[in-house]
Every structure is written in C-alpha cells, then in structure tokens.
Design a protein around this motif. Structure first.
Motif, PDB file in Angstrom:
ATOM      1  N   GLN A   1      -5.744  -0.101  -8.098  1.00  0.00           N
ATOM      2  CA  GLN A   1      -7.105   0.095  -8.602  1.00  0.00           C
ATOM      3  C   GLN A   1      -7.525  -1.037  -9.539  1.00  0.00           C
ATOM      4  OE1 GLN A   1      -6.614   3.988 -10.261  1.00  0.00           O
ATOM      5  NE2 GLN A   1      -6.969   5.049  -8.311  1.00  0.00           N
ATOM      6  N   ARG A   2      -6.592  -1.466 -10.386  1.00  0.00           N
ATOM      7  CA  ARG A   2      -6.918  -2.547 -11.315  1.00  0.00           C
ATOM      8  C   ARG A   2      -7.154  -3.869 -10.594  1.00  0.00           C
ATOM      9  NH1 ARG A   2      -3.351  -3.643 -16.376  1.00  0.00           N
ATOM     10  NH2 ARG A   2      -5.013  -5.200 -16.502  1.00  0.00           N
ATOM     11  N   ILE A   3      -6.297  -4.170  -9.611  1.00  0.00           N
ATOM     12  CA  ILE A   3      -6.437  -5.441  -8.895  1.00  0.00           C
ATOM     13  C   ILE A   3      -7.775  -5.499  -8.172  1.00  0.00           C
ATOM     14  CG2 ILE A   3      -5.565  -6.766  -6.915  1.00  0.00           C
ATOM     15  CD1 ILE A   3      -2.737  -6.077  -7.832  1.00  0.00           C
ATOM     16  N   THR A   4      -8.125  -4.432  -7.468  1.00  0.00           N
ATOM     17  CA  THR A   4      -9.386  -4.452  -6.715  1.00  0.00           C
ATOM     18  C   THR A   4     -10.604  -4.387  -7.638  1.00  0.00           C
ATOM     19  OG1 THR A   4      -9.164  -2.055  -6.359  1.00  0.00           O
ATOM     20  CG2 THR A   4      -8.434  -3.518  -4.588  1.00  0.00           C
ATOM     21  N   ALA A   5     -10.442  -3.794  -8.820  1.00  0.00           N
ATOM     22  CA  ALA A   5     -11.567  -3.704  -9.749  1.00  0.00           C
ATOM     23  C   ALA A   5     -11.737  -4.976 -10.577  1.00  0.00           C
ATOM     24  CB  ALA A   5     -11.387  -2.510 -10.688  1.00  0.00           C
ATOM     25  N   GLU A   6     -10.607  -5.574 -10.969  1.00  0.00           N
ATOM     26  CA  GLU A   6     -10.654  -6.712 -11.887  1.00  0.00           C
ATOM     27  C   GLU A   6     -10.676  -8.063 -11.178  1.00  0.00           C
ATOM     28  OE1 GLU A   6      -7.666  -6.336 -14.951  1.00  0.00           O
ATOM     29  OE2 GLU A   6      -7.895  -4.137 -14.972  1.00  0.00           O
ATOM     30  N   ILE A   7     -10.339  -8.065  -9.889  1.00  0.00           N
ATOM     31  CA  ILE A   7     -10.347  -9.316  -9.127  1.00  0.00           C
ATOM     32  C   ILE A   7     -11.312  -9.124  -7.961  1.00  0.00           C
ATOM     33  CG2 ILE A   7      -8.941 -11.070  -7.973  1.00  0.00           C
ATOM     34  CD1 ILE A   7      -6.492  -9.869  -9.350  1.00  0.00           C
ATOM     35  N   PRO A   8     -12.543  -9.543  -8.091  1.00  0.00           N
ATOM     36  CA  PRO A   8     -13.566  -9.264  -7.078  1.00  0.00           C
ATOM     37  C   PRO A   8     -13.234  -9.794  -5.690  1.00  0.00           C
ATOM     38  CG  PRO A   8     -14.558 -10.125  -9.093  1.00  0.00           C
ATOM     39  CD  PRO A   8     -13.086 -10.281  -9.243  1.00  0.00           C
ATOM     40  N   GLU A   9     -12.410 -10.832  -5.633  1.00  0.00           N
ATOM     41  CA  GLU A   9     -12.090 -11.446  -4.338  1.00  0.00           C
ATOM     42  C   GLU A   9     -11.110 -10.618  -3.511  1.00  0.00           C
ATOM     43  OE1 GLU A   9     -12.885 -14.681  -7.420  1.00  0.00           O
ATOM     44  OE2 GLU A   9     -11.710 -12.829  -7.291  1.00  0.00           O
ATOM     45  N   VAL A  10     -10.520  -9.562  -4.092  1.00  0.00           N
ATOM     46  CA  VAL A  10      -9.525  -8.737  -3.405  1.00  0.00           C
ATOM     47  C   VAL A  10     -10.153  -7.398  -3.014  1.00  0.00           C
ATOM     48  CG1 VAL A  10      -7.290  -7.572  -3.582  1.00  0.00           C
ATOM     49  CG2 VAL A  10      -7.631  -9.809  -4.677  1.00  0.00           C
ATOM     50  N   THR A  11      -9.967  -7.001  -1.763  1.00  0.00           N
ATOM     51  CA  THR A  11     -10.500  -5.714  -1.298  1.00  0.00           C
ATOM     52  C   THR A  11      -9.416  -4.710  -0.914  1.00  0.00           C
ATOM     53  OG1 THR A  11     -10.640  -6.578   0.959  1.00  0.00           O
ATOM     54  CG2 THR A  11     -12.640  -6.718  -0.389  1.00  0.00           C
ATOM     55  N   HIS A  12      -8.157  -5.172  -0.788  1.00  0.00           N
ATOM     56  CA  HIS A  12      -7.120  -4.277  -0.271  1.00  0.00           C
ATOM     57  C   HIS A  12      -5.774  -4.654  -0.886  1.00  0.00           C
ATOM     58  CE1 HIS A  12      -6.144  -1.337   3.017  1.00  0.00           C
ATOM     59  NE2 HIS A  12      -4.936  -1.805   2.792  1.00  0.00           N
ATOM     60  N   VAL A  13      -4.991  -3.630  -1.247  1.00  0.00           N
ATOM     61  CA  VAL A  13      -3.654  -3.834  -1.807  1.00  0.00           C
ATOM     62  C   VAL A  13      -2.655  -3.022  -0.993  1.00  0.00           C
ATOM     63  CG1 VAL A  13      -2.160  -3.503  -3.820  1.00  0.00           C
ATOM     64  CG2 VAL A  13      -4.533  -4.253  -4.126  1.00  0.00           C
ATOM     65  N   ALA A  14      -1.559  -3.663  -0.589  1.00  0.00           N
ATOM     66  CA  ALA A  14      -0.505  -3.004   0.183  1.00  0.00           C
ATOM     67  C   ALA A  14       0.814  -3.109  -0.576  1.00  0.00           C
ATOM     68  CB  ALA A  14      -0.375  -3.635   1.567  1.00  0.00           C
ATOM     69  N   LEU A  15       1.775  -2.263  -0.202  1.00  0.00           N
ATOM     70  CA  LEU A  15       3.082  -2.244  -0.847  1.00  0.00           C
ATOM     71  C   LEU A  15       4.157  -2.621   0.164  1.00  0.00           C
ATOM     72  CD1 LEU A  15       4.870  -1.477  -3.341  1.00  0.00           C
ATOM     73  CD2 LEU A  15       4.957   0.847  -2.396  1.00  0.00           C
ATOM     74  N   SER A  16       4.966  -3.617  -0.171  1.00  0.00           N
ATOM     75  CA  SER A  16       6.092  -3.999   0.679  1.00  0.00           C
ATOM     76  C   SER A  16       7.255  -3.039   0.436  1.00  0.00           C
ATOM     77  CB  SER A  16       6.537  -5.432   0.361  1.00  0.00           C
ATOM     78  OG  SER A  16       7.778  -5.715   0.968  1.00  0.00           O
ATOM     79  N   VAL A  17       7.829  -2.495   1.508  1.00  0.00           N
ATOM     80  CA  VAL A  17       8.935  -1.544   1.371  1.00  0.00           C
ATOM     81  C   VAL A  17      10.178  -2.018   2.115  1.00  0.00           C
ATOM     82  CG1 VAL A  17       7.446   0.441   0.971  1.00  0.00           C
ATOM     83  CG2 VAL A  17       8.056  -0.170   3.317  1.00  0.00           C
ATOM     84  N   SER A  18      10.295  -3.306   2.382  1.00  0.00           N
ATOM     85  CA  SER A  18      11.421  -3.864   3.130  1.00  0.00           C
ATOM     86  C   SER A  18      12.530  -4.299   2.188  1.00  0.00           C
ATOM     87  CB  SER A  18      10.962  -5.064   3.964  1.00  0.00           C
ATOM     88  OG  SER A  18       9.992  -4.666   4.904  1.00  0.00           O
ATOM     89  N   ASP A  19      13.764  -3.885   2.502  1.00  0.00           N
ATOM     90  CA  ASP A  19      14.925  -4.278   1.720  1.00  0.00           C
ATOM     91  C   ASP A  19      15.393  -5.681   2.129  1.00  0.00           C
ATOM     92  OD1 ASP A  19      14.909  -1.747   0.560  1.00  0.00           O
ATOM     93  OD2 ASP A  19      16.341  -0.931   2.026  1.00  0.00           O
ATOM     94  N   LYS A  20      16.303  -6.251   1.322  1.00  0.00           N
ATOM     95  CA  LYS A  20      16.988  -7.504   1.660  1.00  0.00           C
ATOM     96  C   LYS A  20      18.447  -7.218   1.899  1.00  0.00           C
ATOM     97  CE  LYS A  20      18.345 -12.059  -0.056  1.00  0.00           C
ATOM     98  NZ  LYS A  20      18.302 -13.034  -1.159  1.00  0.00           N
ATOM     99  N   PRO A  21      19.040  -7.535   3.077  1.00  0.00           N
ATOM    100  CA  PRO A  21      18.315  -7.945   4.287  1.00  0.00           C
ATOM    101  C   PRO A  21      17.636  -6.743   4.935  1.00  0.00           C
ATOM    102  CG  PRO A  21      20.672  -7.725   4.711  1.00  0.00           C
ATOM    103  CD  PRO A  21      20.473  -7.460   3.249  1.00  0.00           C
TER     104      PRO A  21
END
Length: 308
Positions: free
Chosen positions: A281-301
């Motif tokens: 919510q903060r990223i999309t509200a405070e950075i006008p150039e961003v419309t979508h935020v996703a979460l990476s859930v991949s482990d290494k390896p």
C-alpha cells in the motif's frame, strides 16, 4: 570452528608481513564484510591503509551519510563521488551480468586512481566464500572477484574463506556496533541489479524509495533480526492500475524477503501478512510510477537471492 580472536591475530600478522611499510587501499562499502576487513587491515598497518568509499550513484537511501558518519573518525577515510562515471558507463545496458562487469571495472579504475594518489601498492577486499564460489560456479560474478585485466594492485582478501555468519562474529570481536555487524547484505553493484532493464534516473529514484519503504516496515515489525535480506526489485514490466478512478499504467515492483545462514541457500519464511500489505500500500501510494506489487516466494535453490 572459528576462533575469532586467533583468526584476527593471524590475519593482522599476515597483512603486516605482506604489506610491511608500504601502503594499501580498501574498498569500503559499509557492509559487514568490507567493514570487518577494513578494521583488521587498519589494525595491521594503521594510516598506511586508506579506506575508500565510492558512491556509484546506486546506493540505498541515506547510505553515503551512514558510512561516512560511521567510519570517518575510525579509519583513514576517503569519500569518492564517481556516480557520473558509473552511470555514464551503464547507459543503455540491460543485461544484469554486463552491469556487474562494468561496475566492477569502473570500481577498480577508481581505486587505481586513488591508489596512485596515495602511493598504494595493495588493494584489500572484503571477499568472502560465497562470492568466489558463485563466481567460479558461473552463477554470478561479483565486482570484487571478476576483476578487469590490467590490475596494477596486489589483492589481499583476509576473510576470503569465511561465511557471513563467521564475519559477523569477527565484527563483534572487533568491537563494531551491532547495527553494523547485523546489517543485511547489500550487493556491490547496488540498485543496478535491482533495476531490470536500462538504468535511468527515474528508475533509480523508484527503486531507492521502494527499498527504503521495505526496510522501514521490516524494522517496524522487528524482522530485521531474523531476515537475511529484504528488498524491492523494480521490474521492467508495466501493468494497468487504477488511481483516483483513472486508469494508470505503471511499474511492477517485486518484494524479496529471505532467511539464510550463509547465503548458499535461502528460504522464504512465512511473513506477517499485514506487513506485506502495508508495504504494498505504501509503495503504490508513495511512488506514483508503481501500480502493482508482487511477492517473490522462491527459495534458493533454484532461485538466487537477488533476482538479477
């Protein structure tokens, strides 16, 4: 098992015996690896060591001020603003591995210039085991391993055989403050490998701000003590959004948060959902150039910790 006191004593003697009364420089990034290497080297050769902090224009928010405040009175400290040189060389470059190689080469050229000014013959680096293991395995190059041809300085790597958890122990033994020894790792190329595609001033601003929001919320939640790394990646993908009842078309940002012991493997833990939502919510509200935020859930390896 690592005996920190013995390791420090042996490293100091080795550097003393190698450098003698000559001069050295060290690439000080402000991370725990280069900080520990800097303090060990300074214990060995005193003011014959110049600690060089280079601003390549791709630092985290407030990073330059943090490093200068922490070390200017403790080390023979030199600040170099080479951001224009780095960004000029990176202009138009998309491939992350090419970015790494360019940044590594420019770093060394900057260090060589400083070395010439101070009359240094040695370059101390905070290389640790995962750096050269990944480089030799051709997973990723690291700017402090994949050195360009024509290097005129002899390289010393006092903590080369150690892993991050061992380096943190050394930092505590050396009296470095906890906020320094427990800092999350930060890639040498900085935001260059957290910005997909061509690097522009706009993208640097977006990525820097998004990373600052992630760090702030993780600290609020108290997870900075358990997470190995936590950051945002600015992808080269744009997606449709709605802001103020008007269609918008902006960037996709990916959040990456992992637990690890030595960076050779890493797991994505269960994260507090409200923290993730707040960051989004903060990223999309405070950075006008961003419309979508996703979460990476991949482990290494199979993934690496950094996305690029």
């Amino acid at each position: 098992m690592l005996n920190p006191a013995d390791f420090i004593k042996e490293s100091i003697m080795e550097i003393k015996n190698t450098v003698k009364d000559k001069k050295a420089i060290i690439a000080l990034s402000g991370g725990v690896d280069s900080s520990v290497a800097s303090v060990i080297a300074a214990e060995a050769i005193g003011n014959n060591l110049t600690a060089v902090f280079v601003d390549h224009g791709l630092l985290r928010e407030g990073e330059a001020e943090y490093v200068e405040t922490t070390f200017q009175d403790r080390l023979n400290f030199r600040f170099v603003d080479a951001s224009a040189e780095f960004l000029r060389k990176l202009d138009g470059v998309e491939d992350p591995e090419e970015k790494r190689m360019i940044i590594g080469e420019v770093f060394i050229r900057v260090f060589e210039r400083v070395a010439e000014e101070v009359g240094a013959e040695f370059l101390v680096q905070g290389t640790i085991a995962p750096d050269w293991i990944e480089s030799e395995g051709k997973i990723k190059s690291h700017h402090n391993v994949a050195l360009p041809h024509g290097l005129v300085l002899e390289v010393l790597e006092p903590i080369r055989e150690l892993y991050k958890d061992e380096v943190r122990i050394l930092g505590s033994e050396l009296g470095l403050p906890e906020h320094m020894t427990q800092r999350q790792p930060y890639p040498g190329p900085g935001l260059a490998v957290r910005i997909a595609g061509v690097i522009t001033p706009e993208k640097i601003h977006i990525c820097r701000k998004a990373n600052a929001i992630v760090e702030e919320e993780v600290h609020k939640e108290g997870l900075d003590k358990t997470l190995w790394q936590y950051f945002a990646v600015l992808t080269n993908t744009k997606v449709t959004g709605v802001k103020g009842d008007i269609r918008d078309y902006g960037y996709l940002v990916v959040l990456r948060m992992v637990e690890s012991l030595d960076a050779m493997t890493a797991d994505v833990p269960e994260l507090p959902w409200m923290m993730v939502k707040t960051i989004s919510q903060r990223i999309t509200a405070e950075i006008p150039e961003v419309t979508h935020v996703a979460l990476s859930v991949s482990d290494k390896p199979p993934s690496t910790i950094e996305l690029a």
